[in-house]
Design an enzyme around this catalytic site. Structure first.
Site, short mmCIF file in Angstrom:
data_model
loop_
_atom_site.label_atom_id
_atom_site.label_comp_id
_atom_site.label_asym_id
_atom_site.label_seq_id
_atom_site.Cartn_x
_atom_site.Cartn_y
_atom_site.Cartn_z
N LYS A 205 27.66 42.15 42.68
CA LYS A 205 27.02 42.15 43.99
C LYS A 205 26.67 43.58 44.42
CE LYS A 205 28.46 39.34 47.27
NZ LYS A 205 29.21 38.74 48.40
N GLU A 211 34.80 47.71 36.32
CA GLU A 211 34.86 47.06 35.01
C GLU A 211 33.46 46.65 34.54
OE1 GLU A 211 38.72 45.96 37.21
OE2 GLU A 211 36.59 46.19 37.69
N GLY A 265 32.63 35.87 45.74
CA GLY A 265 32.55 35.87 44.28
C GLY A 265 33.09 34.61 43.65
N ARG A 266 34.23 34.11 44.14
CA ARG A 266 34.83 32.93 43.53
C ARG A 266 34.12 31.64 43.92
NH1 ARG A 266 37.78 35.50 47.20
NH2 ARG A 266 38.64 34.45 49.04
N GLU A 351 43.35 33.54 44.99
CA GLU A 351 42.69 34.62 45.72
C GLU A 351 42.32 34.17 47.12
OE1 GLU A 351 40.20 37.88 43.73
OE2 GLU A 351 38.66 36.60 44.64
N HIS A 382 52.74 20.29 23.85
CA HIS A 382 53.55 20.93 22.81
C HIS A 382 53.92 22.36 23.20
CE1 HIS A 382 52.90 17.63 19.89
NE2 HIS A 382 51.78 17.49 20.57
N LYS A 491 42.65 48.72 43.14
CA LYS A 491 41.38 49.34 42.75
C LYS A 491 41.34 50.81 43.18
CE LYS A 491 38.24 45.35 43.00
NZ LYS A 491 37.06 44.83 43.72
#
Length: 526
Positions: A205, A211, A265-266, A351, A382, A491
């Site tokens: 954005k 990153e 974002g999510r 979040e 398992h 951050k």
């Protein structure tokens, strides 16, 4: 404002929980032969069976009264109307506008956002079709064979999860995803790709995310070393709101796909963040995906609480967390294509609702968001199902399955679903045995979500159901589900530490003794 725990509705639920005592699911089913069909709901393609939770129809009624006490109806209306419900950032939370049908007018701050959304969707569709048809050419004149989505958080989890979920419908270029700043991630993604036929979609954005921009610059260097500086214009596009930064990177802003500050974002997979998905499945299937979201939006907005699938998911979760003492929720899709769905929900839920401060700034004095985790069945059986069946902690589970496989050799799907149904039955009812090691207590809560098959529309409905579940719980817990200040401190500290590492000098008084010693050890071993 008064806390939710101070309401009469909360007190009634506490008394009700005490009255339940040690009542077992076996007793609840024995007392009501219709329970397995009564405690259910349907929305879109999805059927929810929540009967294998330790609750009753009376519990559901009391939980509905709690939703009313929390003002859920007004909160839903405010969200869909574009009110600034994200109060700490003074923004709307209007991801529902991303999937409104064309022509459905919705004005936010005097702007018709539906028209804006469809303008971007049309731009995306034109571009996706050009890439898919081969009309979009790279610097050497080659069509695009591979697309690399570069993002992190929602800009990565959404596109990657949906691409994996809809892989049976992917008939466009090969699409890959990179997010981790660990250089091994992008090295693995680029391995074997031809720069002449590779397109990068950089999703950020602000176009300043550490990153994402680090990986994008690495990809840019890889491309330029092979094809030259001019190749950037035809091999990179951006999904961003920051035209200046996009242009300085070398991307033509006519190839920038925008979105809005009211898209978290999510919650952004339905926005231009989903461009790589649209390239993979095509604009028509992508429209089906968005229509699925809208199906669930309309259901959530209009259905009464007793029939409202997302609200029921939320209320059952409130019951298990706040009145039954559960600390986590396991999401268990019996579909290999949904293998990334638990990771997607981890961000969406934790979040959003991992908060200890109320929306009015006062401390929360009740439990909020649970720990969300999971893995596809039957793999999880398992691995960690032992803990769910016989551990000391009671872990609510969501089982997600499909009646029909898109592409599965016989008899795989029947065996898969036999395990799906068997696990919920075993968790609920357990098994008596003379040997205590082989005894299963049962009484372990689960929801079952069943649809006919996994396709674009069904997937959109499923994601929206969980979005609205999270929102409903946030309203009841009196927290803001749409900010994420908890990610900011790390951050900021990382930026400062990165400068110290780059200079190979650790300031004596900048950190605590542990961090200082670790940083010096790292530099010494680097």
């Amino acid at each position: 404002m008064p806390g939710i725990v101070d309401t009469a509705a909360w007190a009634a639920l506490e008394q009700h929980a005490d009255a339940f005592g040690d009542l077992h699911l076996r007793d609840l089913f024995a007392a009501d032969p219709q329970r397995g069909t009564a405690l259910t709901a349907e929305a879109g393609s999805w059927y929810l069976d929540y009967s294998k939770n330790r609750l009753s129809s009376q519990t559901v009624g009391l939980l509905a009264e709690l939703a009313d006490a929390a003002g859920l109806r007004d909160a839903i209306d405010a969200m869909f109307d574009g009110a600034h419900i994200n109060t700490t950032e003074d923004r709307a939370a209007l991801h529902t506008a991303l999937r409104l049908p064309r022509g459905r007018q919705l004005k936010v701050d005097s702007q018709d956002v539906t028209a804006d959304v469809h303008e971007v969707l049309d731009q995306m569709a034109d571009f996706a079709q050009a890439v898919r048809s081969g009309a979009w050419k790279g610097a050497t004149g080659d069509p695009i064979a591979s697309v690399v989505n570069i993002g992190i958080g929602g800009s990565h989890l959404g596109p990657e999860m949906t691409h994996a979920a809809l892989r049976s419908f992917c008939d466009g270029p090969d699409v890959r995803f990179v997010s981790n700043i660990d250089g091994h991630d992008i090295a693995a993604v680029l391995d074997g790709l031809d720069p002449a036929s590779t397109l990068f979609v950089v999703c950020s954005k602000t176009f300043t995310t550490l990153e994402t921009l680090t990986n994008a610059r690495t990809a840019r260097t890889w491309l330029v070393n092979a094809l030259g500086e001019d190749a950037v214009a035809t091999h990179f596009v951006a999904v961003s709101t920051n035209a200046a930064e996009v242009e300085s990177f070398g991307i033509d802003t006519t190839n920038m796909f925008g979105f809005w500050d009211w898209v978290g974002g999510r919650y952004s997979v339905g926005s231009a963040i989903g461009l790589s998905l649209m390239i993979a499945i095509g604009p028509d299937a992508h429209r089906e995906f968005l229509d699925g979201f809208h199906d669930m939006d309309e259901h959530f907005r209009t259905a009464p609480w007793a029939d409202n699938l997302p609200v029921l998911l939320a209320l059952v979760g409130i019951w298990n967390s706040n009145f039954e003492g559960a600390e986590s929720t396991a999401v268990l899709p019996y579909s290999q294509d949904l293998r990334l769905f638990p990771a997607y929900l981890q961000q969406l839920d934790m979040e959003s609702n991992g908060k200890s401060v109320r929306i009015d700034g006062e401390p929360v004095t009740w439990d909020t968001g649970p720990i969300v985790w999971g893995q596809p069945g039957t793999n999880g059986q398992h691995a960690f199902y032992q803990l769910i069946h016989q551990g000391t902690r009671r872990i609510p589970t969501d089982f997600v399955g499909f009646s029909r496989a898109i592409a599965s050799p016989e008899p795989h799907h029947d065996l898969l679903m036999a395990n799906f149904f068997a696990q919920t039955e075993a968790l609920a009812f357990g098994r008596d045995h003379d040997d205590p090691h082989r005894r299963f207590e049962g009484n372990r809560p689960s929801n079952t979500l069943l649809a006919q098959q996994l396709d674009a529309r069904t997937l959109g409905q499923l994601i929206a159901a969980y979005e609205h579940k999270v929102f409903t719980q946030g309203v009841i817990w009196q927290i803001n589900s749409f900010d994420q200040w908890g990610v900011e401190l790390g951050k900021a500290l990382a930026t400062a530490i990165a400068d110290e590492l780059s200079a190979a000098h650790i300031q004596d008084d900048a950190h605590d003794s542990s961090t200082t010693a670790l940083l010096r050890r790292y530099l010494g071993e680097r």
